[in-house]
Design a protein around this motif. Structure first.
Motif, PDB file in Angstrom:
ATOM      1  N   VAL A   1      58.727  19.027  56.677  1.00  0.00           N
ATOM      2  CA  VAL A   1      57.777  19.998  56.617  1.00  0.00           C
ATOM      3  C   VAL A   1      56.398  19.740  57.682  1.00  0.00           C
ATOM      4  O   VAL A   1      55.999  20.969  58.045  1.00  0.00           O
ATOM      5  CB  VAL A   1      57.078  20.200  55.071  1.00  0.00           C
ATOM      6  CG1 VAL A   1      57.902  20.588  54.105  1.00  0.00           C
ATOM      7  CG2 VAL A   1      56.604  18.708  54.556  1.00  0.00           C
ATOM      8  N   ILE A   2      56.326  18.399  57.923  1.00  0.00           N
ATOM      9  CA  ILE A   2      55.017  18.400  58.865  1.00  0.00           C
ATOM     10  C   ILE A   2      55.439  18.629  60.476  1.00  0.00           C
ATOM     11  O   ILE A   2      54.803  19.011  61.159  1.00  0.00           O
ATOM     12  CB  ILE A   2      54.489  17.049  58.702  1.00  0.00           C
ATOM     13  CG1 ILE A   2      53.274  16.852  59.408  1.00  0.00           C
ATOM     14  CG2 ILE A   2      55.244  16.041  59.026  1.00  0.00           C
ATOM     15  CD1 ILE A   2      52.301  15.717  59.381  1.00  0.00           C
TER      16      ILE A   2
ATOM     17  N   ALA B   1      57.295  24.192  62.749  1.00  0.00           N
ATOM     18  CA  ALA B   1      56.712  24.742  63.751  1.00  0.00           C
ATOM     19  C   ALA B   1      55.074  24.950  63.063  1.00  0.00           C
ATOM     20  O   ALA B   1      54.451  25.526  63.704  1.00  0.00           O
ATOM     21  CB  ALA B   1      57.227  26.014  64.178  1.00  0.00           C
ATOM     22  N   SER B   2      54.938  25.064  61.924  1.00  0.00           N
ATOM     23  CA  SER B   2      53.991  25.568  61.217  1.00  0.00           C
ATOM     24  C   SER B   2      52.593  25.076  61.712  1.00  0.00           C
ATOM     25  O   SER B   2      51.443  25.375  61.768  1.00  0.00           O
ATOM     26  CB  SER B   2      53.897  25.409  59.580  1.00  0.00           C
ATOM     27  OG  SER B   2      54.372  24.260  59.349  1.00  0.00           O
ATOM     28  N   TYR B   3      52.511  23.657  61.937  1.00  0.00           N
ATOM     29  CA  TYR B   3      51.379  23.151  62.695  1.00  0.00           C
ATOM     30  C   TYR B   3      51.412  22.632  64.202  1.00  0.00           C
ATOM     31  O   TYR B   3      50.446  22.367  64.706  1.00  0.00           O
ATOM     32  CB  TYR B   3      51.006  21.644  61.794  1.00  0.00           C
ATOM     33  CG  TYR B   3      50.503  21.977  60.494  1.00  0.00           C
ATOM     34  CD1 TYR B   3      49.556  23.029  60.620  1.00  0.00           C
ATOM     35  CD2 TYR B   3      50.776  21.317  59.532  1.00  0.00           C
ATOM     36  CE1 TYR B   3      49.062  23.388  59.172  1.00  0.00           C
ATOM     37  CE2 TYR B   3      50.511  21.791  58.264  1.00  0.00           C
ATOM     38  CZ  TYR B   3      49.534  22.599  57.959  1.00  0.00           C
ATOM     39  OH  TYR B   3      49.149  23.068  56.759  1.00  0.00           O
ATOM     40  N   GLY B   4      52.654  22.808  64.402  1.00  0.00           N
ATOM     41  CA  GLY B   4      52.918  22.727  66.208  1.00  0.00           C
ATOM     42  C   GLY B   4      52.134  21.433  66.623  1.00  0.00           C
ATOM     43  O   GLY B   4      51.366  21.589  67.761  1.00  0.00           O
ATOM     44  N   LEU B   5      52.027  20.544  65.891  1.00  0.00           N
ATOM     45  CA  LEU B   5      51.182  19.111  66.208  1.00  0.00           C
ATOM     46  C   LEU B   5      51.680  18.616  67.669  1.00  0.00           C
ATOM     47  O   LEU B   5      52.866  18.881  68.084  1.00  0.00           O
ATOM     48  CB  LEU B   5      51.389  18.196  65.342  1.00  0.00           C
ATOM     49  CG  LEU B   5      50.734  18.476  63.941  1.00  0.00           C
ATOM     50  CD1 LEU B   5      51.093  17.112  63.078  1.00  0.00           C
ATOM     51  CD2 LEU B   5      49.332  18.503  64.156  1.00  0.00           C
TER      52      LEU B   5
ATOM     53  N   TYR C   1      47.477  12.731  59.132  1.00  0.00           N
ATOM     54  CA  TYR C   1      47.475  14.081  59.728  1.00  0.00           C
ATOM     55  C   TYR C   1      47.031  15.007  58.322  1.00  0.00           C
ATOM     56  O   TYR C   1      46.222  15.856  58.629  1.00  0.00           O
ATOM     57  CB  TYR C   1      48.714  14.447  60.524  1.00  0.00           C
ATOM     58  CG  TYR C   1      48.749  14.488  62.012  1.00  0.00           C
ATOM     59  CD1 TYR C   1      47.928  15.133  62.961  1.00  0.00           C
ATOM     60  CD2 TYR C   1      49.663  13.206  62.389  1.00  0.00           C
ATOM     61  CE1 TYR C   1      48.138  14.708  64.024  1.00  0.00           C
ATOM     62  CE2 TYR C   1      49.468  12.984  63.726  1.00  0.00           C
ATOM     63  CZ  TYR C   1      48.861  13.978  64.799  1.00  0.00           C
ATOM     64  OH  TYR C   1      48.791  13.710  66.038  1.00  0.00           O
ATOM     65  N   LEU C   2      48.090  14.852  57.463  1.00  0.00           N
ATOM     66  CA  LEU C   2      47.773  15.759  56.268  1.00  0.00           C
ATOM     67  C   LEU C   2      46.674  15.233  55.315  1.00  0.00           C
ATOM     68  O   LEU C   2      46.266  16.247  54.576  1.00  0.00           O
ATOM     69  CB  LEU C   2      48.927  16.030  55.588  1.00  0.00           C
ATOM     70  CG  LEU C   2      50.324  16.703  56.447  1.00  0.00           C
ATOM     71  CD1 LEU C   2      51.447  16.762  55.716  1.00  0.00           C
ATOM     72  CD2 LEU C   2      49.631  17.867  57.125  1.00  0.00           C
TER      73      LEU C   2
END
Lengths: 290, 297
Positions: free
Chosen positions: A65-66, A69-73, A86-87
């Protein structure tokens, strides 16, 4: 499987496996511990990290999940601790709770795959890979990366055993009858081995390229880089010490998969010193997880 | 660029005689770019008064950036009048919800349900748009850019850096400096400390040399001792952040709901005594955010 054409041909099968893993429950011990810890508003974050780090399914899901692509870190998150950084621990706690609510992985499955032995082998390999990575012979390898790679190197096995039970039962029985390594039989009877399946999933979830490569190469190309060498040797030494082997028994004629820590097992034993604390910790975990 | 505070309170609105000077509304900050574009940081109850001020310039195009989804940063959204006005456009930006696995539209959907609100999201008259933003990826709003930065809170929190014609402002949303989850005697302590140092350096760079830093300064150092891990900063941590990032001015916000105006003045006087502005190289001013305060950059 690495070419674009091959990837496309296998896309439907890949999608099925990806979806299957999303619904896959974690191991009973970790699920029970997550539920217990999440009842306590003051649960120490390090305790929760310790639980997730001992469960390949929880670790896979958290990294999935991390790293999606949702956070594109800018940098891939490769360890549970990094995910917490991070979270935040509360988000990781809620994710772990959601994963735990799916249920528990049954101890017995239709394939006859020994889930408990797999878990102990993974945990022991992870701990030893981290230890190897901290040694000068490893070169520049991040010990946390080595731990996660060790924990997940055989993830493809549990995925195939859970989602292709009939085929995998056949693989296990054939490997035992012929005395041939599992990955060879997997390739012959299923068309892909657990290293390829694990790497395919890791790539799909956008894990770090180093982790994908390590999972994919731990049998075929174990000495390709420091990380893979640490995990492949840890895997071999764990089998040699008979910690959670499952059916992949160490053969007396085997030679070390890498010479980085010594060219023979005798010299590796001297170079590494006693590994008793790693084995006893893994066995204790196995005992408590029964 | 103009910055105006419409809500400066943390957690819950506290209207009343004790909060008259600084204000009792929860977080909402209006930013007007040089060209007049409207950017709103967070939609706490302060957004209601902001909406009233917009009635004279309808229809409006509002760009609302949500730092995080806790109530005190979203609860004014259903009362943001432009959402009911045809011809208005309301763009809501924020983080993907990693636990619920949904986009930022969730901050509206969860509030505009039958049990909680008489109007459904689908019935809104404005042109509503929702966009998940990603850390480090700037969003262009007319003559400004807004860049999200991942900070530290019990839910994913994005700080935002807004730049317009060489001037800049950064709002943290709710942020607590990262804490080590290990004890000094634990094996993982040093590795985690190094990770925190690297993360902190990245955050300082992202805030780097900002003209105005608006930072979560909920607690005093003493209060923080019993609130570690709650996800909020202190006056001292905000000043440390401003110094490390090279900010020129610092606005302290997210005032504790239990703190009266007089107490806030008293606490802040102590802060200024301990951190005389002249001693803060590069940091020329530290002030308390209050409702109605406008800062020109």
């Amino acid at each position: 499987m690495t070419t674009a054409a091959a990837t496309n041909e296998q896309a439907p099968a890949q999608q099925r496996l990806v979806r299957a893993v999303e619904k896959m429950p974690a191991f009973p011990k970790a699920v029970q511990q997550v539920l217990a810890l999440c009842r306590d508003i003051n649960c120490p974050p390090r305790d929760l990290v310790g639980v997730i780090e001992h469960d390949p399914v929880l670790t896979v899901k958290l990294l999935r999940v991390i790293n999606s692509a949702s956070y594109g870190l800018p940098n891939k998150v490769t360890s549970v601790n990094q995910a917490v950084l991070y979270l935040g621990i509360n988000t990781v706690k809620n994710l772990a709770l959601a994963f735990a609510m799916i249920g528990v992985l049954p101890a017995r499955n239709a394939a006859g795959f020994e889930v408990q032995a797999y878990l102990v082998h993974s945990v022991a390999t992870a701990a030893l890979a981290r230890y190897l990575a901290s040694r000068p012979q490893a070169g520049e390898v991040d010990p946390d990366d080595a731990y996660v790679a060790g924990l997940l190197h055989d993830f493809g096995k549990v995925v195939m055993a859970t989602h292709l039970p009939e085929e995998y039962r056949n693989v296990l029985e054939t490997a035992e009858a012929e005395g041939v390594p599992l990955h060879v039989v997997e390739r012959r009877l299923i068309g892909a081995d657990h290293a390829e399946v694990g790497a395919m999933l890791a790539r799909h979830w956008q894990f770090s390229p180093a982790l994908v490569s390590c999972i994919g190469n731990h049998h075929e190309n174990p000495d390709m880089d420091g990380l893979t060498a640490c995990v492949a040797l840890a895997n071999q030494l764990t089998r040699r010490a008979a910690v959670g082997n499952g059916r992949h028994v160490f053969h007396p004629d085997e030679v070390p998969v890498t010479t980085r820590f010594g060219s023979e097992f005798a010299s590796i034993d001297i170079a590494l010193g006693s590994l008793d604390s790693i084995w006893s910790t893994a066995r204790a975990y196995a005992e408590s997880a029964k | 660029m103009k910055v105006r505070f419409w809500g400066v309170r943390g957690s819950i609105p506290v209207p009343g005689e004790h909060t008259r000077r600084y204000g009792g509304n929860t977080t909402c900050i209006e930013i007007r770019t040089d060209g007049g574009a409207l950017i709103i940081l967070d939609a706490g109850t302060g957004i209601y008064q902001l909406a009233q001020s917009l009635l004279k310039e309808l229809p409006v195009s509002a760009n609302v950036f949500i730092t995080h989804s806790h109530w005190d940063h979203i609860q004014g959204l259903p009362f943001f009048i432009p959402i009911f006005v045809p011809g208005c456009s309301v763009n809501i930006y924020g983080a993907h919800d990693i636990v619920a696995s949904t986009g930022i539209e969730r901050v509206m959907d969860v509030q505009m349900q039958y049990s909680y609100f008489p109007v459904r999201e689908a019935e809104l008259k404005a042109r509503m748009q929702y966009e998940d933003v990603q850390p480090g990826v700037p969003v262009t709003i007319a003559d400004a850019t807004v860049t999200p930065v991942m900070l530290n809170h019990p839910v994913v929190d994005f700080g935002y850096r807004i730049e317009c014609n060489g001037k800049s402002v950064f709002f943290t949303g709710d942020h607590e400096p990262h804490q080590n989850i290990y004890r000094p005697e634990d094996e993982g302590f040093d590795a985690y400390r190094q990770m925190i140092e690297a993360r902190t350096a990245d955050i300082n760079t992202a805030i780097g040399n900002v003209d105005l830093l608006i930072a979560d300064s909920s607690y005093t150092a003493k209060e923080y001792e019993t609130r570690v891990g709650w996800g909020h900063g202190t006056f001292d941590s905000s000043i440390a952040l401003a110094r490390a990032a090279g900010a020129k001015r610092l606005a302290c916000t997210h005032h504790e709901p239990t703190r009266s105006d007089d107490e806030l003045d008293r606490v802040f006087a102590d802060v200024l005594q301990r951190f005389p502005v002249g001693d803060n190289a590069g940091l020329s001013e530290i002030f308390l955010a209050r409702e109605g305060l406008e800062v020109h950059l």
